[in-house]
Design a protein around this motif. Structure first.
Motif, short mmCIF file in Angstrom:
data_model
loop_
_atom_site.label_atom_id
_atom_site.label_comp_id
_atom_site.label_asym_id
_atom_site.label_seq_id
_atom_site.Cartn_x
_atom_site.Cartn_y
_atom_site.Cartn_z
N ALA A 6 0.88 -1.17 0.00
CA ALA A 6 0.00 0.00 0.00
C ALA A 6 0.91 1.21 0.00
CB ALA A 6 -0.93 -0.02 1.21
N GLU A 7 0.33 2.39 -0.11
CA GLU A 7 1.15 3.59 -0.21
C GLU A 7 0.36 4.82 0.19
OE1 GLU A 7 2.32 3.73 -4.40
OE2 GLU A 7 0.34 2.98 -4.92
N VAL A 8 1.06 5.94 0.28
CA VAL A 8 0.42 7.23 0.48
C VAL A 8 0.76 8.09 -0.72
CG1 VAL A 8 2.39 8.10 1.84
CG2 VAL A 8 0.15 9.22 2.03
N ILE A 9 -0.24 8.80 -1.23
CA ILE A 9 -0.01 9.65 -2.39
C ILE A 9 -0.33 11.09 -2.04
CG2 ILE A 9 -0.52 7.77 -4.01
CD1 ILE A 9 -3.25 9.17 -4.57
N GLY A 10 0.40 12.01 -2.66
CA GLY A 10 0.17 13.42 -2.43
C GLY A 10 1.12 14.25 -3.29
N ASP A 11 0.98 15.57 -3.19
CA ASP A 11 1.82 16.50 -3.94
C ASP A 11 1.95 17.80 -3.14
OD1 ASP A 11 3.25 17.82 -5.94
OD2 ASP A 11 1.43 18.43 -7.03
N PRO A 12 3.01 17.93 -2.31
CA PRO A 12 4.21 17.10 -2.20
C PRO A 12 3.95 15.87 -1.32
CG PRO A 12 4.35 18.91 -0.66
CD PRO A 12 3.09 19.13 -1.45
N ILE A 13 4.96 14.99 -1.22
CA ILE A 13 4.78 13.77 -0.43
C ILE A 13 6.00 13.45 0.43
CG2 ILE A 13 5.68 12.12 -2.13
CD1 ILE A 13 2.54 11.80 0.17
N ALA A 14 7.13 14.11 0.20
CA ALA A 14 8.37 13.75 0.89
C ALA A 14 8.25 13.90 2.42
CB ALA A 14 9.53 14.60 0.39
N HIS A 15 7.37 14.79 2.88
CA HIS A 15 7.24 15.04 4.32
C HIS A 15 6.43 13.95 5.04
CE1 HIS A 15 3.40 16.37 2.71
NE2 HIS A 15 2.91 16.24 3.94
N SER A 16 5.76 13.08 4.30
CA SER A 16 4.80 12.16 4.90
C SER A 16 5.47 11.19 5.87
CB SER A 16 4.07 11.37 3.82
OG SER A 16 3.19 10.43 4.42
N LYS A 17 4.84 11.01 7.02
CA LYS A 17 5.31 10.05 8.01
C LYS A 17 4.55 8.72 7.92
CE LYS A 17 6.79 13.55 11.38
NZ LYS A 17 8.24 13.27 11.31
N SER A 18 3.61 8.63 6.98
CA SER A 18 2.81 7.41 6.87
C SER A 18 3.64 6.16 6.61
CB SER A 18 1.75 7.58 5.77
OG SER A 18 0.79 8.55 6.15
#
Length: 270
Positions: A6-18
């Motif tokens: 599975a994954e987390v998607i976004g724009d930006p995404i580098a900050h995600s802690k998921s």
């Protein structure tokens, strides 16, 4: 067979802690699966969902800004999220193969404040995006009010009050914070790369709670100002981990090991 993921998607995404959160839980439970962060632009959403539908190893994705509204156009909305919360933060593959959208933000937001006496309590919410919709949905279920929304677009804020049957008013983003029992920053203000949110908190009563859903950085200027006033605070990790826990169980079929919550928080704040 390819390894499930599975994954987390976004724009930006580098900050995600998921990925750290879900990866920690997968390892703790001995589940043979991956969780990753994937950068997807708004223009790339149609191709992203088309590709993932064709990949049997894909379990689903968490969805962060700016896709929580846009993603509704690319999934099945069997729970009628579009006409309730109006935004999704999770897409997952159902047993029949369909890709379904849901929202775990409301449950994740409310869990840390479930013990507060919020019925008929005045609340102020900053922002009117996808996260704010989930938050207002949750708050409407416990009968808060009146609600003051601070937002750049008064019409958008007023529309949310109407959607969730809340009584209140909409003020400009730079308006003074009114007296309230709960102040929630549901915007991206204060997030790394975004303008800070440093309002005057002098009107808040001594027993008010200040809740900032931003988690990168964890110590936002808003929370620092609240602590300087010795107000109770809730940081963005509380909502992040809460909504992730609901999503994890949907994606991987197991409840997270909550007995290791303190260990996880230590990793997230290291």
């Amino acid at each position: 067979m390819n390894r499930p993921y599975a994954e987390v998607i976004g724009d930006p995404i580098a900050h995600s802690k998921s990925p750290l959160i879900h990866g920690f839980w997968l390892k703790a439970l001995g589940i043979d699966a991956d969780y990753r962060a994937t950068h997807v632009t708004p223009e790339g959403l149609p191709a992203y969902f088309a590709d993932r539908r064709a990949d049997p190893a894909w379990r689903g994705c968490n969805i962060t800004v700016p896709h929580k509204l846009l993603a509704l156009d690319h999934i099945e909305d069997r729970g009628d999220v579009r006409h309730t919360i109006g935004a999704i933060n999770l897409a997952f593959r159902a047993e029949d193969g369909a890709v379904i959208g849901t929202n775990t933000d409301g449950a994740g937001f409310y869990a840390p404040i479930a013990d507060l006496p919020l019925a008929a309590a005045p609340v102020t919410v900053v922002g009117a995006g996808g996260a704010a919709r989930a938050i207002l949905f949750a708050l409407s279920r416990v009968g808060v009010g009146p609600v003051t929304i601070l937002n750049r677009s008064p019409l958008k804020g007023a529309g949310l009050l109407s959607t969730f049957g809340l009584k209140g008013r909409v003020l400009p983003l730079d308006a003074p914070i009114p007296p309230c029992a709960l102040l929630v920053n549901a915007s991206t203000l204060g997030m790394a790369g975004q303008p800070p949110f440093v309002p005057d908190l002098s009107a808040l009563p001594d027993d008010a709670v200040v809740y900032d859903i931003v988690y990168a950085p964890l110590e936002t200027p808003l929370l620092a100002a609240a602590r300087a006033r010795d107000l109770d605070t809730v940081d963005g990790l509380e909502m992040l981990v809460g909504q992730a826990a609901v999503a994890f169980e949907i994606l991987f079929g197991r409840a997270p090991p909550h007995e290791r919550d303190e260990e996880l928080r230590g990793l997230l704040t290291a």
